[in-house]
Design an enzyme around this catalytic site. Structure first.
Site, PDB file in Angstrom:
ATOM      1  N   CYS A 153       2.627   3.246   9.676  1.00 33.86           N
ATOM      2  CA  CYS A 153       2.461   4.811   8.960  1.00 33.86           C
ATOM      3  C   CYS A 153       3.275   5.120  10.251  1.00 33.86           C
ATOM      4  O   CYS A 153       2.358   5.609  11.357  1.00 33.86           O
ATOM      5  CB  CYS A 153       1.384   5.341   8.244  1.00 33.86           C
ATOM      6  SG  CYS A 153       1.633   6.489   7.594  1.00 33.86           S
TER       7      CYS A 153
ATOM      8  N   GLY B 102       7.586  -2.661  -2.335  1.00 35.22           N
ATOM      9  CA  GLY B 102       6.859  -1.128  -2.100  1.00 35.22           C
ATOM     10  C   GLY B 102       7.590  -0.099  -3.378  1.00 35.22           C
ATOM     11  O   GLY B 102       6.971  -0.533  -4.125  1.00 35.22           O
TER      12      GLY B 102
ATOM     13  N   PRO C  74       0.643  -1.611  -0.007  1.00 35.89           N
ATOM     14  CA  PRO C  74       0.138  -0.208   0.142  1.00 35.89           C
ATOM     15  C   PRO C  74       0.645   1.588   0.171  1.00 35.89           C
ATOM     16  O   PRO C  74       1.546   1.231   0.876  1.00 35.89           O
ATOM     17  CB  PRO C  74      -0.620   0.365   1.414  1.00 35.89           C
ATOM     18  CG  PRO C  74      -0.080  -0.820   1.902  1.00 35.89           C
ATOM     19  CD  PRO C  74       0.994  -1.786   1.707  1.00 35.89           C
TER      20      PRO C  74
ATOM     21  N   GLY D 139      12.653  -2.283   1.632  1.00 36.44           N
ATOM     22  CA  GLY D 139      13.740  -2.917   1.209  1.00 36.44           C
ATOM     23  C   GLY D 139      14.458  -3.683   0.393  1.00 36.44           C
ATOM     24  O   GLY D 139      15.327  -4.199  -0.670  1.00 36.44           O
TER      25      GLY D 139
ATOM     26  N   ASN E 119       8.229  -7.256   4.724  1.00 42.59           N
ATOM     27  CA  ASN E 119       8.986  -6.322   3.863  1.00 42.59           C
ATOM     28  C   ASN E 119       9.712  -5.265   3.568  1.00 42.59           C
ATOM     29  O   ASN E 119      10.283  -5.266   4.724  1.00 42.59           O
ATOM     30  CB  ASN E 119       7.475  -5.605   3.719  1.00 42.59           C
ATOM     31  CG  ASN E 119       7.362  -3.698   3.256  1.00 42.59           C
ATOM     32  OD1 ASN E 119       6.819  -3.101   4.009  1.00 42.59           O
ATOM     33  ND2 ASN E 119       7.687  -3.658   2.137  1.00 42.59           N
TER      34      ASN E 119
END
Ligand SMILES: Cc1cc2nc3c(=O)[nH]c(=O)nc-3n(C[C@H](O)[C@H](O)[C@H](O)COP(=O)(O)O)c2cc1C
Length: 343
Positions: A107, A240, A24, A220, A218
């Site tokens: 976040c 991402g 996302p 890098g 998740n």
């Protein structure tokens, strides 16, 4: 013209569906971006941008969470910390055909902290569990959590264990773990994606300690070779920035991770595949740039990639830009290409 690749693969998650996903990303993974990524991979699980629960309850739902079947498997990410509001938002969203509802616990932005959600929720595992349980009670698709390995001073391995164990008690089975902590004070969201060091081993150990959970790693990961290596330790990988900035990395995902017989689309296949989506968008009053801004990196690493990017950057934002602008950009990068000559 190539067969449209955005075929609906169903709205149910199957075992192994999390092997590869696209993260996302606010302002990036909107519906146009997802429609484009779907031209490159039929199987990757595509996440929406984070949408807050109040936005869904009180905002323009069609604009915020509307989706088309051609997007295939899609997971919606919610932001919030009020169990009732999240539950209601989850129920509404599930009605739009998302195969999973994910809660953002990663976040670090100030705005999100003010709303007391995102990464700061890692300090409140019981509240996260309450939110997840409330959402689960309202939807029959899986509710999952995306988190960090820690925040601020609360970043020991046992803190992460306690967080995961507490949330897992709700029956939540899938955790996406961004393998770096977040500093909630002093670092911008961008810095929080770069400065805290990656600790993949901690995520691997989490999986080893919880074989019953689906653990997605998740942070890098820039190519599919690295992704394949991670899959030796965890159940799935999420890309991402690399997926967004160099989207052609997605072209080999199906063959590598889901179906050895899958075809690998060319860049031109992806362009031809997205054209019907652009045509529909333009016909409904949308702008070319809404879609093609997500495509600037498609030819990254190829000769003349810069010409493609520059032509689109300079011309697609114009209000009267049409498909012709995209076709011109393709001709610059591939002069032998005959735009849809057979049509
Ligand atoms: C522009 C941008 C927006 C992001 N927005 C979100 C978001 O809405 N929700 C979320 O959980 N993570 C968000 N992230 C974080 C990514 O999902 C991912 O965790 C992070 O970029 C690390 O993965 P990567 O190194 O593969 O990019 C965002 C990242 C970027 C670059």
């Amino acid at each position: 013209m190539a067969t449209p690749r955005g075929v609906n693969e169903g709205t149910r998650l199957t075992t192994g569906a999390h092997r590869f996903s696209v993260a996302p990303m606010m302002d990036w993974t909107d519906r146009h971006c997802r429609a484009f990524h779907r031209q490159l991979t039929r199987h990757a699980l595509l996440y929406t941008e984070m949408v807050t629960a109040p936005a869904i309850l009180f905002g323009d739902r069609e604009r915020l969470i509307g989706r088309s079947d051609e997007e295939g498997l899609g997971a919606l990410q919610l932001g919030g910390s009020d169990p009732k509001a999240l539950a209601e938002a989850a129920a509404i969203s599930a009605g739009y055909g998302y195969c999973e509802i994910n809660l953002n616990v990663g976040c670090p932005s100030d705005r999100v902290q003010e709303g007391r959600f995102g990464a700061c929720l890692m300090a409140e595992p019981e509240l996260v569990a309450e939110c997840v349980a409330a959402m689960q009670a309202r939807v029959d698709v899986p509710v999952t959590v995306k988190c960090r390995i820690g925040i601020d001073e609360q970043d020991s391995e046992s803190d992460l264990q306690r967080f995961i164990a507490t949330v897992a008690q709700t029956g939540c089975r899938t955790f996406i773990v961004h393998a770096r902590k977040a500093w909630l004070k002093g670092l911008s969201p961008k810095e929080n994606r770069e400065i805290p060091p990656l600790d993949y081993d901690r995520v691997y150990r989490l999986k080893a300690q919880h074989p019953e959970l689906t653990i997605i790693i998740n942070g890098g990961i820039t190519d599919l070779i690295a992704a394949a290596q991670h899959l030796g330790h965890v159940d799935g990988v999420m890309l991402g920035r690399a997926a967004y900035q160099t989207p052609y990395v997605l072209a080999d995902v199906d063959r590598r991770f889901f179906d050895p017989a899958a075809a690998v689309p060319s860049r031109i296949d992806a362009i031809e595949g997205i054209i019907p989506h652009i045509e529909r968008h333009l016909a409904s009053g949308g702008r070319l740039n809404n879609v093609v801004r997500h495509m600037l990196g498609l030819f990254h690493g190829e000769p003349r990639a810069r010409l493609f990017r520059r032509h689109l950057s300079e011309n697609a934002p114009r209000a009267d830009a049409t498909i012709a602008t995209l076709l011109e950009a393709v001709s610059l990068v591939d002069p032998s290409w005959q735009p849809l000559a057979a049509e």
